[in-house]
Enzyme design. Structure first.
Site, PDB file in Angstrom:
ATOM      1  N   HIS A 264       5.175 -20.660  -5.902  1.00  0.00           N
ATOM      2  CA  HIS A 264       5.159 -21.115  -7.603  1.00  0.00           C
ATOM      3  C   HIS A 264       6.064 -21.966  -8.161  1.00  0.00           C
ATOM      4  O   HIS A 264       7.164 -22.480  -8.030  1.00  0.00           O
ATOM      5  CB  HIS A 264       4.970 -19.672  -8.635  1.00  0.00           C
ATOM      6  N   ASP A 326      -1.802 -14.268  -7.842  1.00  0.00           N
ATOM      7  CA  ASP A 326      -2.763 -14.591  -7.595  1.00  0.00           C
ATOM      8  C   ASP A 326      -2.865 -13.811  -5.962  1.00  0.00           C
ATOM      9  O   ASP A 326      -4.154 -13.589  -5.888  1.00  0.00           O
ATOM     10  CB  ASP A 326      -3.020 -16.371  -6.856  1.00  0.00           C
TER      11      ASP A 326
END
Length: 386
Positions: A264, A326
């Protein structure tokens, strides 16, 4: 070493503050995400969709009466004009649902002739609530090709209705509705990410909420943003078996390809939303006592995902690369019998609360129109030879 200042520009505006906001905050080092000061895990565990929607739009959690009133409003305004419904029902089936959603949000502006008048903030809030209410309906109409979808039906909550628009059978199971509601809350906002930047940038020109949200949906459709959970499921299916994990990851590393669902831009530790999925939601689905059946294929994907996480933490954990939200969310949605090409629309069903809050805040703060500067690297002036 050449710095960004030496370059004269900042690619992607990485790390450059562009607005002041009171909506959400991330501590990437500690793995903390808050909405108006509340940790996202507490909101997911103890609050409803309506609570978080009220919090983001109106800056504090609602009273019981205020929650009830917002729930009534969201369910009251869920229906769309029949002409718009017919247009959606007749859209090409090959159109990805995210592009349908973007187009359909713009169509909704046709039913709101005063949407360009953004001076009254209370009217803006009401317009945001009505748009949020209609988003699941757009999906339900497109998925079923029925312009009268859900007409006359009663629902217990907005999360119940939203899940019904994606899978009628799953919506009959209250445990799944509760899990789905928490999933939506976990996706509700995430500071100035790519899609929220789109809302702010488009809204800074005083464009309508419809134009601004439509742009955000297009941004979210990309695999580097919201489309990643769909790609994660494809990756797990490509691996096929836990025995293939090591070889798969090695091949991706050697070819310099991205492993979907890992890493991320902001978090240097585990994404708190990913932790919540892993520890709170997935165990409610993948266990012997769950109230619904998990087929062998899905159970195998879950085992593969756990294996990928284990290998990834060994290989990349010291580099601050961990599974993100995700990585896990697609498994939950697949357990609800939701088609993978609708996964990113569910991200939008949660994130529209945050998008609307940022659109509202941008107007109230009277931010200047976004006008970044480029660094020109093209040709000098030249002339046409005659």
């Amino acid at each position: 070493m050449v710095t960004l200042l030496d370059k004269g520009y900042f690619p992607g505006l990485k790390g450059i503050p562009i607005v002041e906001s009171k909506i959400s905050n991330i501590d990437g080092e500690k793995g903390i995400l808050t909405f108006r000061g509340y940790p996202v895990e507490e909101l997911a565990k103890h609050c409803s969709y309506e609570d978080v929607c009220y919090l983001l739009l109106k800056e504090d959690l609602p009273t019981e009466d205020e929650r009830t009133e917002l729930r009534k409003e969201l369910l009251k305004y869920k229906d769309v004009d029949i002409n718009i419904a017919n247009s959606i029902a007749h859209m090409d089936r090959n159109l990805h649902p995210m592009y349908m959603l973007s187009i359909s949000v713009l169509l909704l502006q046709g039913s709101d002739s005063t949407s360009f008048n953004i001076k009254n903030q209370e009217e803006n809030i009401q317009r945001a609530i009505r748009l949020i209410a209609k988003l699941p309906t757009l999906i339900g109409i497109y998925r079923t090709k029925d312009p009268d979808f859900a007409q006359g039906k009663e629902f217990d909550s907005f999360a119940h209705y939203a899940l019904y628009c994606l899978d009628e059978q799953s919506a009959k199971n209250q445990d799944l509705v509760n899990i789905f509601e928490q999933l939506l809350i976990l996706h509700a906002d995430h500071t100035i990410n790519n899609s929220t930047f789109s809302v702010r940038a488009v809204g800074s020109s005083h464009a309508s909420i419809f134009a601004s949200i439509s742009s955000a949906i297009n941004s979210l459709s990309g695999p580097l943003h919201g489309g990643a959970n769909e790609k994660v499921i494809s990756m797990l299916e490509e691996i096929k078996s836990p025995e293939n994990i090591e070889a798969y990851i090695e091949s991706k590393i050697s070819e310099g390809e991205k492993i979907m669902g890992l890493g991320h831009r902001v978090y240097k530790t585990y994404d708190p939303r990913g932790v919540y999925f892993k520890k709170e939601l997935l165990p409610k689905i993948f266990n012997e006592d769950n109230p619904f059946k998990i087929d062998k294929h899905l159970d195998n994907l879950y085992n593969i995902a756990q294996g990928v996480e284990e290998v990834a933490l060994k290989r990349f954990g010291n580099k601050g690369i961990y599974p993100n939200v995700d990585f896990w969310s697609g498994l939950i949605l697949k357990a609800m019998n939701i088609e993978p090409n609708y996964f990113t629309t569910i991200f939008a069903l949660g994130r529209i609360m945050g998008w609307a809050a940022h659109w509202l805040e941008n107007i109230e703060s009277k931010n200047a129109i976004f006008r970044p500067k480029q660094l020109y690297k093209g040709l000098d002036i030249r002339h046409i030879d005659k």
